[in-house]
Motif scaffolding. Structure first.
Motif, short mmCIF file in Angstrom:
data_model
loop_
_atom_site.label_atom_id
_atom_site.label_comp_id
_atom_site.label_asym_id
_atom_site.label_seq_id
_atom_site.Cartn_x
_atom_site.Cartn_y
_atom_site.Cartn_z
N LYS A 58 -1.02 -9.46 1.61
CA LYS A 58 -1.19 -8.01 1.71
C LYS A 58 -2.64 -7.60 1.97
N ARG A 60 -4.74 -7.52 -0.36
CA ARG A 60 -4.89 -6.61 -1.49
C ARG A 60 -6.03 -7.08 -2.38
N SER A 145 4.41 -3.25 -3.60
CA SER A 145 5.09 -2.83 -2.38
C SER A 145 4.77 -3.81 -1.25
N ASN A 147 3.82 -3.96 1.80
CA ASN A 147 3.07 -3.46 2.95
C ASN A 147 1.68 -4.07 2.93
N SER A 153 3.99 2.58 1.98
CA SER A 153 4.95 1.59 1.46
C SER A 153 6.17 1.50 2.36
N HIS A 230 -4.91 5.57 -0.10
CA HIS A 230 -3.81 4.66 -0.34
C HIS A 230 -2.66 5.21 0.47
MG MG Z 1 1.66 -0.32 -3.12
#
Ligand code: MG
Ligand code: AMP
Length: 342
Positions: A58, A60, A145, A147, A153, A230
């Motif tokens: 991700k 992330r 999520s 994504n 999402s 976000h």
């Molecule tokens: Mg998320």
């Protein structure tokens, strides 16, 4: 890596397929699966290396913790501790469902799952495929999520593939998700208890169990997630507050302005206003008086605008009540700029 796609009918779940997906989780792989809120990107929550792959796929940041999903209320005791009556009251009222609860974590939960925090976010999803997958994997599943970090999402398997094709082992295609925005997050480790993120379950419903509960705000801003930008489409999002004729006129003014300046833009409108914007690129969120439908369409429509390659999305605000609070929160995080109607 080649990403497999497995189509499963959520109304008659084929156990063979679930077994295949569960074996990937057991082997430390990544499986995207539908829940009633959005698609999740799942890994074995007890396997630190598997969870690290989620962050990698991700892009992330490691300090943004994951939500852990369980399929049986009793399994809460395996992942969390200090579970008091208020927790069981919330669980009885809302699980399975779109409520995530933050509690003290158990030792077995690797630090990577919780971003090094001593707390864990847990939920029991209300979706047959998700529940069967967790049961068959015989482990709690950590799943943010599915994504790329910062993108809206995913509410369909197609959205997941747009972001993560080639980066994950499998996506289970179980059709569109019903709710369309993420779960509500309630933190029971803070005094007073508070809502960290508005979501599928409204504050009004939560107040039936915790009458005094409020949103947790820092400097007046909702603290859901640590990152203010976000859920963002590529385009800039302009939010036009208000309702009725005044709101429509303001949207039109902006649209004409952008048109004159040669911008590529779109309008996100409520059903009732669909014919008011002539030939402009209009997409519909849902009826202003049915916020549940609006929530279900939100992320999908934002992705549609990205596909049109618009620079700007002018969006009509919806009523900030129930799930409407979650919709407006996501729009603000989509780098919303507020424009008042006077
Ligand atoms: Mg998320
Ligand atoms: P996502 O799964 O992508 O919807 O993101 C999960 C969100 O849950 C994160 O952005 C965090 O804000 C929140 N979260 C997860 N674990 C915790 C925790 N232990 N304490 C507070 N918030 C959490």
């Amino acid at each position: 890596m080649k990403t497999g796609i497995l189509k499963i009918n959520p109304f008659s779940v084929e156990q063979d397929y679930i077994l295949k997906a569960a074996n990937i989780i057991k082997a430390g792989g990544l499986v995207a699966f539908p829940t009633e809120t959005v698609y999740g990107l799942g890994a074995d929550a007890l396997n630190a290396v598997a969870c690290a792959k989620i962050f990698q796929a991700k892009s992330r940041p490691l300090e943004d913790p994951l939500i852990v999903h369980i399929a049986d209320k009793q399994d809460l005791f395996k992942v969390a501790r200090e579970i008091h009556k208020i927790t069981s009251d919330l669980i009885d009222a809302f699980w399975p469902g779109s409520l995530t609860i933050v509690l003290k974590k158990q030792e077995v939960i690797p630090d990577i799952v919780t971003g090094g925090l001593d707390t864990i976010a847990v939920r029991m999803p209300n979706h047959k495929i998700a529940l069967e997958l967790i049961k068959e994997a015989q482990t709690p599943i950590a799943a943010p999520s599915a994504n790329l970090f910062g993108k809206p999402s995913p509410t369909t398997a197609q959205h997941v593939l747009e972001d993560l094709d080639g980066k994950i082992d499998l996506v289970i295609d179980g059709g569109s998700t019903a709710i369309g925005v993420e779960s509500t997050i309630v933190d029971l480790t803070r005094e007073p208890f508070c809502i960290l993120r508005p979501g599928g379950i409204g504050i009004e419903e939560l107040r039936r169990i915790i009458p005094q509960i409020e949103f947790y705000k820092k400097d007046g801003i909702l603290s859901a997630g640590m990152y203010p930008r976000h859920y963002a489409p590529n385009a800039k999002v302009l939010i036009v507050e208000g309702n009725g004729k005044i709101q429509v006129e303001k949207v039109k003014d902006l649209a004409r302005e952008f048109d004159l300046q040669g911008y590529h833009f779109g309008i996100l409108a409520k059903f009732e206003n669909k014919d008011r914007y002539g030939d402009f690129n209009v997409k519909l969120l849902g009826p202003g008086n049915d916020l549940v439908v609006c929530a279900a369409n939100l992320f999908s429509v934002l992705r549609d605008f990205d596909r049109d390659k618009v620079d700007v999305i002018i969006t009509e605000a919806v009523k900030e009540e129930g799930i409407g609070i979650a919709i407006m929160d996501r729009l603000h995080r989509a780098q919303g700029i507020k424009i008042n109607h006077v």
